[in-house]
Design a protein around this motif. Structure first.
Motif, PDB file in Angstrom:
ATOM      1  N   GLN A   3       0.847  -1.188   0.000  1.00 37.58           N
ATOM      2  CA  GLN A   3       0.000   0.000   0.000  1.00 37.58           C
ATOM      3  C   GLN A   3       0.884   1.240   0.000  1.00 37.58           C
ATOM      4  N   TYR A   4       0.509   2.214  -0.837  1.00 41.08           N
ATOM      5  CA  TYR A   4       1.343   3.396  -1.000  1.00 41.08           C
ATOM      6  C   TYR A   4       0.492   4.664  -1.005  1.00 41.08           C
ATOM      7  N   VAL A   5       1.013   5.708  -0.378  1.00 43.01           N
ATOM      8  CA  VAL A   5       0.486   7.070  -0.481  1.00 43.01           C
ATOM      9  C   VAL A   5       1.622   7.874  -1.098  1.00 43.01           C
ATOM     10  N   ILE A   6       1.447   8.277  -2.342  1.00 48.98           N
ATOM     11  CA  ILE A   6       2.529   8.875  -3.122  1.00 48.98           C
ATOM     12  C   ILE A   6       2.248  10.360  -3.313  1.00 48.98           C
ATOM     13  N   ASN A   7       3.184  11.181  -2.832  1.00 49.57           N
ATOM     14  CA  ASN A   7       2.994  12.624  -2.866  1.00 49.57           C
ATOM     15  C   ASN A   7       4.013  13.374  -3.706  1.00 49.57           C
ATOM     16  N   SER A   8       4.912  12.640  -4.379  1.00 41.80           N
ATOM     17  CA  SER A   8       5.935  13.334  -5.174  1.00 41.80           C
ATOM     18  C   SER A   8       6.291  12.522  -6.410  1.00 41.80           C
ATOM     19  N   ALA A   9       6.827  13.230  -7.392  1.00 40.65           N
ATOM     20  CA  ALA A   9       7.267  12.567  -8.621  1.00 40.65           C
ATOM     21  C   ALA A   9       8.407  11.592  -8.323  1.00 40.65           C
ATOM     22  N   GLN A  27       1.791  18.539  -7.322  1.00 38.13           N
ATOM     23  CA  GLN A  27       1.510  19.784  -6.597  1.00 38.13           C
ATOM     24  C   GLN A  27       0.024  19.853  -6.232  1.00 38.13           C
ATOM     25  N   ALA A  28      -0.807  19.211  -7.066  1.00 36.39           N
ATOM     26  CA  ALA A  28      -2.259  19.288  -6.883  1.00 36.39           C
ATOM     27  C   ALA A  28      -2.893  17.969  -6.458  1.00 36.39           C
ATOM     28  N   TYR A  29      -2.198  16.830  -6.646  1.00 36.37           N
ATOM     29  CA  TYR A  29      -2.812  15.526  -6.416  1.00 36.37           C
ATOM     30  C   TYR A  29      -1.906  14.587  -5.621  1.00 36.37           C
ATOM     31  N   VAL A  81      -6.276  11.516  -6.114  1.00 40.07           N
ATOM     32  CA  VAL A  81      -7.190  12.339  -5.322  1.00 40.07           C
ATOM     33  C   VAL A  81      -6.585  13.728  -5.139  1.00 40.07           C
ATOM     34  N   PRO A  82      -7.422  14.729  -4.833  1.00 40.38           N
ATOM     35  CA  PRO A  82      -6.841  16.045  -4.539  1.00 40.38           C
ATOM     36  C   PRO A  82      -5.772  15.916  -3.453  1.00 40.38           C
ATOM     37  N   LYS A  83      -4.752  16.739  -3.541  1.00 39.09           N
ATOM     38  CA  LYS A  83      -3.600  16.669  -2.645  1.00 39.09           C
ATOM     39  C   LYS A  83      -4.047  16.533  -1.188  1.00 39.09           C
ATOM     40  N   LEU A  84      -3.563  15.490  -0.538  1.00 31.31           N
ATOM     41  CA  LEU A  84      -3.909  15.267   0.865  1.00 31.31           C
ATOM     42  C   LEU A  84      -3.104  16.220   1.739  1.00 31.31           C
ATOM     43  N   PRO A  85      -3.719  16.724   2.802  1.00 32.03           N
ATOM     44  CA  PRO A  85      -2.990  17.631   3.691  1.00 32.03           C
ATOM     45  C   PRO A  85      -1.886  16.893   4.447  1.00 32.03           C
ATOM     46  N   ALA A  86      -0.877  17.633   4.857  1.00 36.04           N
ATOM     47  CA  ALA A  86       0.191  17.049   5.663  1.00 36.04           C
ATOM     48  C   ALA A  86      -0.428  16.437   6.915  1.00 36.04           C
TER      49      ALA A  86
END
Length: 98
Positions: A3-9, A27-29, A81-86
């Motif tokens: 399972q992964y939550v990916i926030n960067s390229a 930046q947005a997702y 999904v829209p960018k998740l908050p920190a």
């Protein structure tokens, strides 16, 4: 089960090396992704991302249907999904249907 939550390229490129990859604006997702090993083939029957309002907790609910083969298969599922908050917490709720 992976399972992964990916926030960067950089995270995306490290995990998914196969080309071509869909372009995602990190930046947005945020990309939620997972993979579950099944012993009878299989496929994604449904998937839903939900969150209570207000609140930093998210749930990625996935239902997997068994296949009819005896092949071991890695069934993958994804949601952009829209960018998740920190500090957001994501729970993966993966269920195998009968």
């Amino acid at each position: 089960m992976k399972q992964y939550v990916i926030n960067s390229a950089a995270e995306y490129e490290a995990l998914f090396t196969r080309q071509p990859r869909p372009v995602i604006d990190f930046q947005a997702y945020t990309l939620l992704a997972g993979e579950t090993r099944m012993t009878s083939g299989g496929s994604v029957a449904s998937q839903v991302v939900s969150y209570p309002c207000p609140g930093p907790d998210y749930t990625f609910a996935v239902k997997l249907s068994p296949g009819v083969t005896q092949a071991i298969t890695e069934v993958a599922y994804f949601a952009v999904v829209p960018k998740l908050p920190a500090g957001a917490k994501v729970t993966f709720d993966v269920q195998l249907l009968p």
